[in-house]
Design an enzyme around this catalytic site. Structure first.
Site, PDB file in Angstrom:
ATOM      1  N   LYS A  13      17.363 -17.312 -34.540  1.00  0.00           N
ATOM      2  CA  LYS A  13      16.447 -17.628 -33.429  1.00  0.00           C
ATOM      3  C   LYS A  13      16.812 -16.826 -32.175  1.00  0.00           C
ATOM      4  CE  LYS A  13      17.352 -22.081 -33.254  1.00  0.00           C
ATOM      5  NZ  LYS A  13      18.372 -22.236 -34.299  1.00  0.00           N
ATOM      6  N   ARG A  88      15.398 -30.264 -30.546  1.00  0.00           N
ATOM      7  CA  ARG A  88      16.147 -30.386 -31.802  1.00  0.00           C
ATOM      8  C   ARG A  88      16.005 -31.766 -32.395  1.00  0.00           C
ATOM      9  NH1 ARG A  88      20.320 -26.099 -30.508  1.00  0.00           N
ATOM     10  NH2 ARG A  88      21.503 -25.735 -32.404  1.00  0.00           N
ATOM     11  N   ARG A 123      29.408 -14.309 -37.645  1.00  0.00           N
ATOM     12  CA  ARG A 123      28.893 -14.155 -36.284  1.00  0.00           C
ATOM     13  C   ARG A 123      30.032 -14.056 -35.267  1.00  0.00           C
ATOM     14  NH1 ARG A 123      24.205 -17.984 -33.968  1.00  0.00           N
ATOM     15  NH2 ARG A 123      25.678 -19.685 -34.199  1.00  0.00           N
ATOM     16  N   ARG A 156      32.747 -18.334 -32.325  1.00  0.00           N
ATOM     17  CA  ARG A 156      32.529 -19.631 -31.685  1.00  0.00           C
ATOM     18  C   ARG A 156      33.224 -20.702 -32.504  1.00  0.00           C
ATOM     19  NH1 ARG A 156      26.098 -19.980 -30.703  1.00  0.00           N
ATOM     20  NH2 ARG A 156      26.495 -22.073 -31.486  1.00  0.00           N
ATOM     21  N   ARG A 167      26.772 -28.970 -38.963  1.00  0.00           N
ATOM     22  CA  ARG A 167      25.587 -28.579 -38.183  1.00  0.00           C
ATOM     23  C   ARG A 167      24.356 -28.479 -39.072  1.00  0.00           C
ATOM     24  NH1 ARG A 167      27.150 -23.373 -34.978  1.00  0.00           N
ATOM     25  NH2 ARG A 167      25.263 -23.750 -33.785  1.00  0.00           N
TER      26      ARG A 167
HETATM   27  P1  AMP Z   1      23.145 -23.369 -30.369  1.00  0.00           P
HETATM   28  O1  AMP Z   1      23.803 -22.281 -29.609  1.00  0.00           O
HETATM   29  O2  AMP Z   1      21.675 -23.480 -30.091  1.00  0.00           O
HETATM   30  O3  AMP Z   1      23.439 -23.338 -31.841  1.00  0.00           O
HETATM   31  O4  AMP Z   1      23.774 -24.753 -29.815  1.00  0.00           O
HETATM   32  C1  AMP Z   1      25.158 -25.016 -29.909  1.00  0.00           C
HETATM   33  C2  AMP Z   1      25.407 -26.508 -29.754  1.00  0.00           C
HETATM   34  O5  AMP Z   1      24.916 -26.949 -28.474  1.00  0.00           O
HETATM   35  C3  AMP Z   1      24.719 -27.404 -30.764  1.00  0.00           C
HETATM   36  O6  AMP Z   1      25.417 -27.500 -31.991  1.00  0.00           O
HETATM   37  C4  AMP Z   1      24.709 -28.729 -29.999  1.00  0.00           C
HETATM   38  O7  AMP Z   1      25.985 -29.334 -29.979  1.00  0.00           O
HETATM   39  C5  AMP Z   1      24.383 -28.264 -28.579  1.00  0.00           C
HETATM   40  N1  AMP Z   1      22.921 -28.192 -28.351  1.00  0.00           N
HETATM   41  C6  AMP Z   1      22.200 -27.085 -28.053  1.00  0.00           C
HETATM   42  N2  AMP Z   1      20.888 -27.383 -27.916  1.00  0.00           N
HETATM   43  C7  AMP Z   1      20.787 -28.716 -28.144  1.00  0.00           C
HETATM   44  C8  AMP Z   1      19.711 -29.640 -28.186  1.00  0.00           C
HETATM   45  N3  AMP Z   1      18.439 -29.241 -27.955  1.00  0.00           N
HETATM   46  N4  AMP Z   1      19.978 -30.937 -28.466  1.00  0.00           N
HETATM   47  C9  AMP Z   1      21.235 -31.365 -28.666  1.00  0.00           C
HETATM   48  N5  AMP Z   1      22.304 -30.564 -28.677  1.00  0.00           N
HETATM   49  C10 AMP Z   1      22.087 -29.241 -28.410  1.00  0.00           C
END
Ligand code: AMP
Length: 210
Positions: A13, A88, A123, A156, A167
């Site tokens: 994404k 999400r 990654r 990360r 996840r």
């Molecule tokens: P991402 O970089 O989008 O994969 O987000 C990394 C982490 O941030 C996720 O695994 C969640 O812990 C938190 N996070 C990001 N966006 C959301 C969301 N919309 N709702 C809840 N947690 C989020």
């Protein structure tokens, strides 16, 4: 145009958001990046989010809804935006509707769980600017160094294999139902994201034109 990119963590994404952002000249809003920046700056919100994030869990809805509400009120979002990683959960999508934010297109990028695990283990992200790379598919010009800001590339914490599995589980349970939610609103297009980045970008751009 107001766009949502859906898909499992690691489905690409962020990479696709960068491409659309360049072409349509609209900002990408990534809740993950906003939370990571808050964490780096040691804000209260960042510290609150840390334990959820490190465990591969979702940060509570009210926290991310607050972040989005604030960010979407900024002037650069007036001509459109790309949401990457939000919503999400169903309550997050409902909150977006309740804010009166009109979404034009929802693109779901589909990649098999097996490939997600492979992709996420390779990654690497820049610890300074957050740009994303991959050991195999998107190598930096110089190993371990960010092309954009020369920051160091790191893995990360939440890309470690155990956390990736948690996840994915959270994704299937809490985020995947959003496909139905937006299908019912007539906004969903599913794009197959299994192949290379350029192929997925072409499909995403086509979906945005339709
Ligand atoms: P991402 O970089 O989008 O994969 O987000 C990394 C982490 O941030 C996720 O695994 C969640 O812990 C938190 N996070 C990001 N966006 C959301 C969301 N919309 N709702 C809840 N947690 C989020």
């Amino acid at each position: 145009m107001n766009i949502i990119l859906l898909g499992a963590p690691g489905a690409g994404k962020g990479t696709q958001a960068e491409k659309i952002c360049e072409i349509l000249k609209i900002p990408t809003i990534s809740t993950g990046n906003i939370i990571r920046a808050a964490l780096k700056n040691g804000t209260e919100m960042g510290l609150k989010a840390k334990s959820f994030m490190d465990a591969g869990k979702l940060v509570p809805d009210e926290v991310v809804i607050g972040i989005i509400q604030e960010r979407l009120s900024e002037s650069d979002c007036k001509n459109g935006f790309i949401l990457d990683g939000f919503p999400r959960t169903i309550p997050q999508a409902e909150a977006l509707d309740a804010m009166g934010v009109e979404i034009n297109k929802v693109i779901d990028i589909e990649v098999s769980d097996e490939d997600i695990v492979k992709r996420m283990s390779g990654r690497r992200v820049c610890e300074k600017c957050g740009a994303s790379y991959h050991l195999e598919y998107k190598k930096p010009a110089k190993e371990g160094v960010c092309n954009l800001c020369t920051g160091t590339l790191v893995q990360r914490k939440d890309d470690h294999p155990d956390t990736v599995l948690s996840r994915l589980k959270v994704y299937h349970e809490e985020t995947e139902p959003l496909k139905d939610y937006y299908e019912k609103q007539g906004k969903l297009t599913i794009v197959e994201g299994q192949h290379d980045i350029a192929d997925t970008t072409a499909k995403v751009l086509k979906a945005l034109e339709d």
